[in-house]
Design a protein around this motif. Structure first.
Motif, mmCIF file in Angstrom:
data_model
loop_
_atom_site.group_PDB
_atom_site.id
_atom_site.type_symbol
_atom_site.label_atom_id
_atom_site.label_comp_id
_atom_site.label_asym_id
_atom_site.label_seq_id
_atom_site.Cartn_x
_atom_site.Cartn_y
_atom_site.Cartn_z
ATOM 1 N N PHE A 80 0.294 6.447 -6.860
ATOM 2 C CA PHE A 80 -0.901 7.273 -7.061
ATOM 3 C C PHE A 80 -0.562 8.756 -6.985
ATOM 4 N N GLU A 81 0.180 9.102 -5.947
ATOM 5 C CA GLU A 81 0.538 10.506 -5.743
ATOM 6 C C GLU A 81 1.342 11.054 -6.909
ATOM 7 N N GLU B 125 -7.575 8.821 -5.729
ATOM 8 C CA GLU B 125 -6.562 8.526 -4.715
ATOM 9 C C GLU B 125 -7.152 8.459 -3.308
ATOM 10 N N PHE C 130 0.822 -1.203 0.000
ATOM 11 C CA PHE C 130 0.000 0.000 0.000
ATOM 12 C C PHE C 130 0.859 1.256 0.000
ATOM 13 N N GLU C 131 1.969 1.240 0.706
ATOM 14 C CA GLU C 131 2.882 2.391 0.683
ATOM 15 C C GLU C 131 3.402 2.637 -0.734
ATOM 16 N N CYS D 80 -6.906 -3.289 -5.562
ATOM 17 C CA CYS D 80 -6.633 -2.682 -6.865
ATOM 18 C C CYS D 80 -7.308 -3.417 -7.971
ATOM 19 N N GLU E 58 2.085 1.576 -3.593
ATOM 20 C CA GLU E 58 0.995 1.912 -4.502
ATOM 21 C C GLU E 58 0.527 3.356 -4.290
ATOM 22 N N GLU E 59 0.457 3.767 -3.048
ATOM 23 C CA GLU E 59 0.014 5.136 -2.763
ATOM 24 C C GLU E 59 1.037 6.160 -3.244
ATOM 25 N N HIS F 176 -9.231 5.310 -2.851
ATOM 26 C CA HIS F 176 -8.405 4.109 -2.871
ATOM 27 C C HIS F 176 -7.589 3.981 -1.577
ATOM 28 N N LYS F 177 -7.109 5.101 -1.075
ATOM 29 C CA LYS F 177 -6.381 5.075 0.198
ATOM 30 C C LYS F 177 -7.312 4.635 1.326
ATOM 31 N N HIS G 18 -7.517 0.995 1.238
ATOM 32 C CA HIS G 18 -6.297 0.435 1.818
ATOM 33 C C HIS G 18 -6.355 0.448 3.342
#
Length: 117
Positions: free
Chosen positions: A62-63, A70, A55-56, A117, A58-59, A73-74, A77
């Motif tokens: 996203f950023e 975003e 998740f870290e 995802c 992937e985020e 989705h966060k 997560h």
């Protein structure tokens, strides 16, 4: 469990997704098979740690894109991470009782298949 339709085209993220699906599948097969306590523990500990790493990553991706969904989705997560932690705690408290593992394994399979995802 992995389907090519899940592919994002981002090598690192796709590899992590495949690994999550693989480990979740291993848990389900163990539940339906020998039901070895040490395997349950190994997979649950893996999932508990790996989802955080994934998740870290992937985020951060996203950023970097300015991903329009975003925030939502966060939230997914965070919700998933809380569920993994909740079930990990339940498993530990039950000493990985087969009925609790079975319930949690099915939940993990569904969550990864539908929400990751």
């Amino acid at each position: 469990m992995w389907k090519e339709s899940y592919r994002l085209g981002v090598e690192n993220i796709d590899a992590q997704h495949k690994k999550l699906f693989k480990k979740t599948g291993e848990l389900v097969r163990e539940i339906e098979g020998e039901q070895r306590l040490e395997i349950y523990k190994e997979i649950i500990i893996f999932l508990e740690n790996y989802v955080k790493l994934h998740f870290e990553d992937e985020e951060a991706y996203f950023e970097s894109l300015g991903y329009i969904d975003e925030v939502e989705h966060k939230k997914q997560h965070r919700d998933f991470t809380q569920q993994v932690q909740k079930y990990s705690n339940e498993l530990k408290q039950s000493d990985y009782a087969p009925d609790v593992v079975k319930k949690d394994g099915r939940y993990a399979e569904c969550m990864v298949g539908l929400s990751c995802c």
